[in-house]
Scaffold this motif. Structure first.
Motif, PDB file in Angstrom:
ATOM      1  N   VAL A 122       0.843  -1.198   0.000  1.00  0.00           N
ATOM      2  CA  VAL A 122       0.000   0.000   0.000  1.00  0.00           C
ATOM      3  C   VAL A 122       0.875   1.243   0.000  1.00  0.00           C
ATOM      4  N   SER A 123       0.262   2.364  -0.386  1.00  0.00           N
ATOM      5  CA  SER A 123       0.885   3.669  -0.174  1.00  0.00           C
ATOM      6  C   SER A 123       0.438   4.133   1.197  1.00  0.00           C
ATOM      7  N   ALA A 124       1.374   4.195   2.125  1.00  0.00           N
ATOM      8  CA  ALA A 124       1.031   4.458   3.524  1.00  0.00           C
ATOM      9  C   ALA A 124       0.537   5.875   3.736  1.00  0.00           C
ATOM     10  N   VAL A 125      -0.377   6.012   4.691  1.00  0.00           N
ATOM     11  CA  VAL A 125      -0.875   7.323   5.082  1.00  0.00           C
ATOM     12  C   VAL A 125       0.249   8.073   5.791  1.00  0.00           C
ATOM     13  N   PRO A 126       0.510   9.328   5.411  1.00  0.00           N
ATOM     14  CA  PRO A 126       1.591  10.094   6.056  1.00  0.00           C
ATOM     15  C   PRO A 126       1.355  10.259   7.556  1.00  0.00           C
ATOM     16  N   GLY A 127       2.447  10.360   8.293  1.00  0.00           N
ATOM     17  CA  GLY A 127       2.347  10.575   9.735  1.00  0.00           C
ATOM     18  C   GLY A 127       2.417   9.274  10.501  1.00  0.00           C
ATOM     19  N   CYS A 128       2.569   9.395  11.790  1.00  0.00           N
ATOM     20  CA  CYS A 128       2.672   8.232  12.670  1.00  0.00           C
ATOM     21  C   CYS A 128       1.320   7.961  13.326  1.00  0.00           C
ATOM     22  N   PRO A 129       0.798   6.735  13.203  1.00  0.00           N
ATOM     23  CA  PRO A 129      -0.484   6.437  13.842  1.00  0.00           C
ATOM     24  C   PRO A 129      -0.360   6.444  15.361  1.00  0.00           C
ATOM     25  N   VAL A 130      -1.456   6.734  16.021  1.00  0.00           N
ATOM     26  CA  VAL A 130      -1.462   6.752  17.487  1.00  0.00           C
ATOM     27  C   VAL A 130      -1.154   5.358  18.024  1.00  0.00           C
ATOM     28  N   LYS A 131      -1.669   4.334  17.349  1.00  0.00           N
ATOM     29  CA  LYS A 131      -1.392   2.951  17.729  1.00  0.00           C
ATOM     30  C   LYS A 131      -1.311   2.116  16.453  1.00  0.00           C
ATOM     31  N   PRO A 132      -0.639   0.973  16.514  1.00  0.00           N
ATOM     32  CA  PRO A 132      -0.576   0.113  15.328  1.00  0.00           C
ATOM     33  C   PRO A 132      -1.977  -0.316  14.897  1.00  0.00           C
ATOM     34  N   VAL A 133      -2.238  -0.251  13.608  1.00  0.00           N
ATOM     35  CA  VAL A 133      -3.555  -0.595  13.078  1.00  0.00           C
ATOM     36  C   VAL A 133      -3.465  -1.910  12.316  1.00  0.00           C
ATOM     37  N   THR A 134      -4.419  -2.791  12.536  1.00  0.00           N
ATOM     38  CA  THR A 134      -4.472  -4.070  11.841  1.00  0.00           C
ATOM     39  C   THR A 134      -5.773  -4.161  11.047  1.00  0.00           C
ATOM     40  N   LEU A 135      -5.902  -5.244  10.331  1.00  0.00           N
ATOM     41  CA  LEU A 135      -7.103  -5.460   9.517  1.00  0.00           C
ATOM     42  C   LEU A 135      -8.369  -5.418  10.368  1.00  0.00           C
ATOM     43  N   SER A 264     -14.675  21.604   3.118  1.00  0.00           N
ATOM     44  CA  SER A 264     -15.356  20.352   2.787  1.00  0.00           C
ATOM     45  C   SER A 264     -14.352  19.236   2.507  1.00  0.00           C
ATOM     46  N   ALA A 265     -13.256  19.589   1.825  1.00  0.00           N
ATOM     47  CA  ALA A 265     -12.220  18.599   1.516  1.00  0.00           C
ATOM     48  C   ALA A 265     -11.590  18.064   2.795  1.00  0.00           C
ATOM     49  N   VAL A 266     -11.297  18.955   3.715  1.00  0.00           N
ATOM     50  CA  VAL A 266     -10.716  18.550   5.002  1.00  0.00           C
ATOM     51  C   VAL A 266     -11.697  17.676   5.776  1.00  0.00           C
ATOM     52  N   ARG A 267     -12.982  18.068   5.732  1.00  0.00           N
ATOM     53  CA  ARG A 267     -14.004  17.299   6.445  1.00  0.00           C
ATOM     54  C   ARG A 267     -14.102  15.884   5.879  1.00  0.00           C
ATOM     55  N   GLN A 268     -14.030  15.778   4.553  1.00  0.00           N
ATOM     56  CA  GLN A 268     -14.104  14.454   3.938  1.00  0.00           C
ATOM     57  C   GLN A 268     -12.884  13.608   4.301  1.00  0.00           C
ATOM     58  N   MET A 269     -11.696  14.207   4.318  1.00  0.00           N
ATOM     59  CA  MET A 269     -10.497  13.446   4.680  1.00  0.00           C
ATOM     60  C   MET A 269     -10.576  12.969   6.125  1.00  0.00           C
ATOM     61  N   ASN A 270     -11.125  13.807   6.996  1.00  0.00           N
ATOM     62  CA  ASN A 270     -11.305  13.396   8.386  1.00  0.00           C
ATOM     63  C   ASN A 270     -12.305  12.248   8.484  1.00  0.00           C
ATOM     64  N   GLU A 271     -13.312  12.298   7.639  1.00  0.00           N
ATOM     65  CA  GLU A 271     -14.317  11.235   7.613  1.00  0.00           C
ATOM     66  C   GLU A 271     -13.689   9.923   7.161  1.00  0.00           C
ATOM     67  N   VAL A 272     -12.840   9.992   6.137  1.00  0.00           N
ATOM     68  CA  VAL A 272     -12.148   8.794   5.646  1.00  0.00           C
ATOM     69  C   VAL A 272     -11.257   8.222   6.744  1.00  0.00           C
ATOM     70  N   ALA A 273     -10.612   9.102   7.504  1.00  0.00           N
ATOM     71  CA  ALA A 273      -9.690   8.663   8.559  1.00  0.00           C
ATOM     72  C   ALA A 273     -10.397   7.853   9.645  1.00  0.00           C
ATOM     73  N   THR A 274     -11.708   8.035   9.806  1.00  0.00           N
ATOM     74  CA  THR A 274     -12.432   7.290  10.842  1.00  0.00           C
ATOM     75  C   THR A 274     -12.545   5.807  10.513  1.00  0.00           C
ATOM     76  N   THR A 275     -12.212   5.430   9.277  1.00  0.00           N
ATOM     77  CA  THR A 275     -12.210   3.997   8.925  1.00  0.00           C
ATOM     78  C   THR A 275     -11.001   3.290   9.516  1.00  0.00           C
ATOM     79  N   ASN A 276     -10.022   4.054  10.008  1.00  0.00           N
ATOM     80  CA  ASN A 276      -8.755   3.527  10.533  1.00  0.00           C
ATOM     81  C   ASN A 276      -7.857   2.952   9.443  1.00  0.00           C
ATOM     82  N   PHE A 277      -8.117   3.323   8.196  1.00  0.00           N
ATOM     83  CA  PHE A 277      -7.282   2.792   7.116  1.00  0.00           C
ATOM     84  C   PHE A 277      -5.851   3.298   7.283  1.00  0.00           C
ATOM     85  N   PHE A 278      -4.896   2.480   6.836  1.00  0.00           N
ATOM     86  CA  PHE A 278      -3.492   2.846   7.016  1.00  0.00           C
ATOM     87  C   PHE A 278      -2.736   2.948   5.696  1.00  0.00           C
ATOM     88  N   GLY A 279      -3.439   2.749   4.591  1.00  0.00           N
ATOM     89  CA  GLY A 279      -2.791   2.888   3.293  1.00  0.00           C
ATOM     90  C   GLY A 279      -3.779   2.679   2.170  1.00  0.00           C
TER      91      GLY A 279
END
Length: 311
Positions: A122-135, A264-279
């Protein structure tokens, strides 16, 4: 059990050796009688036992005595281990076929059938996650998909793709996912998240076009996924694509420059981030996550509703 193990080993060796083929025939005769609850009359098991003990006793009499006393127990142990390893290998092949990974997960563990790990890159999401994320952490629960572009399907299946226009792995699956969703009548929702680009221009452009003409948004999407990645951040390229779609650029430019669009773009990116996706790409098919560019068969199996339970 010793006859069964011997037959399997000698059957393979018999491909290369005539003497092993003869022994394999004897072993099969012994196996056939044992599975029909009859004693082995060929003497094969005793001859092979004598050979093994003769080889061991030359090295250690104590080891030979222990082996002789526990020969049947060791034979059963080897048989159980052989069956278990065969089932484990079969499970790995099955999971690789339906999920693209030998373990049925997106773990980075080595998979013999995917030695380069292409199916989980995957292309990883920039930045360091708060905790390791798994499937197991990936979810669509609470995500407002109504804010994102969707092609309605004729069936009940729902496909959600989180991807980036500049991500090579997303580009590998975008077309296949879209076409496969259409084939199986699944709805297709695209959640764009800029991972491999330097600005959110494409995100804002998509929003502006989608508000004006949802049908032309998907034409825009196709062009952005086909374009040279280096041009995705260029305003001149955005104008060129909009002009080719027959949309008034001045109207789109006003939308792009509107602070509300940026919000709106920022709001959508924040919404996507709630899925906990990492890449990217991360795909949800009826809520089941798949990370990385999977082969066509994996998406087709999931959309076709074929169940798999060995995960």
């Amino acid at each position: 059990m010793f006859c069964i193990i011997s037959f399997l080993i000698l059957a393979v060796m018999g491909i290369f050796s005539a003497s092993s083929r003869e022994l394999a025939k004897q072993a099969w005769g012994c196996v056939f009688r044992r599975v029909t609850l009859r004693p082995c009359t060929t003497g094969f098991d005793e001859r092979m036992k004598s050979r093994i003990l003769g080889s061991v006793i030359n090295r250690s009499e104590t080891a030979a005595r222990l082996l002789s006393r526990n020969f049947e127990l060791l034979s059963w142990t080897m048989f159980v281990l052989m069956v278990a390893s065969t089932l484990f290998a079969a499970r790995g092949v099955y999971l690789f076929y339906v999920t693209g990974n030998c373990s049925g997960s997106e773990e980075a563990a080595f998979c013999l059938l995917d030695p380069t790990g292409e199916n989980v890159k995957v292309s990883a999401v920039p930045g360091c996650p708060v905790k390791p994320v798994t499937l197991k952490d990936l979810t669509l629960h609470g995500v407002n998909l109504a804010e994102f572009p969707t092609v309605k399907g004729t069936g009940k299946r729902k496909v959600v793709l989180i991807g980036c226009y500049g991500c090579g792995y997303t580009r590998k699956v975008y077309w296949d996912l879209k076409e496969t969703a259409e084939k199986y009548g699944a709805s297709f929702t695209f959640l764009e998240y800029p991972v491999m680009v330097t600005s959110d221009l494409a995100t804002r452009l998509g929003q502006c076009v989608y508000r004006r003409d949802p049908a032309k948004y998907w034409q825009l999407n196709d062009r952005l996924f086909s374009a040279d990645v280096a041009r995705l951040d260029e305003p001149a390229f955005a104008k060129k694509v909009v002009d080719e779609l027959g949309i008034n650029w001045s109207e789109i430019q006003r939308c792009l420059d509107d602070p509300a669009t940026e919000e709106s773009a920022v709001r959508q990116m924040n919404e996507v981030a709630t899925t906990n996706f990492f890449g990217t790409p991360t795909v949800f098919i009826d809520g089941k996550p798949f990370v990385g560019p999977k082969p066509h068969r994996v998406y087709a199996i999931a959309m076709n509703g074929l169940l798999y339970w060995l995960r």
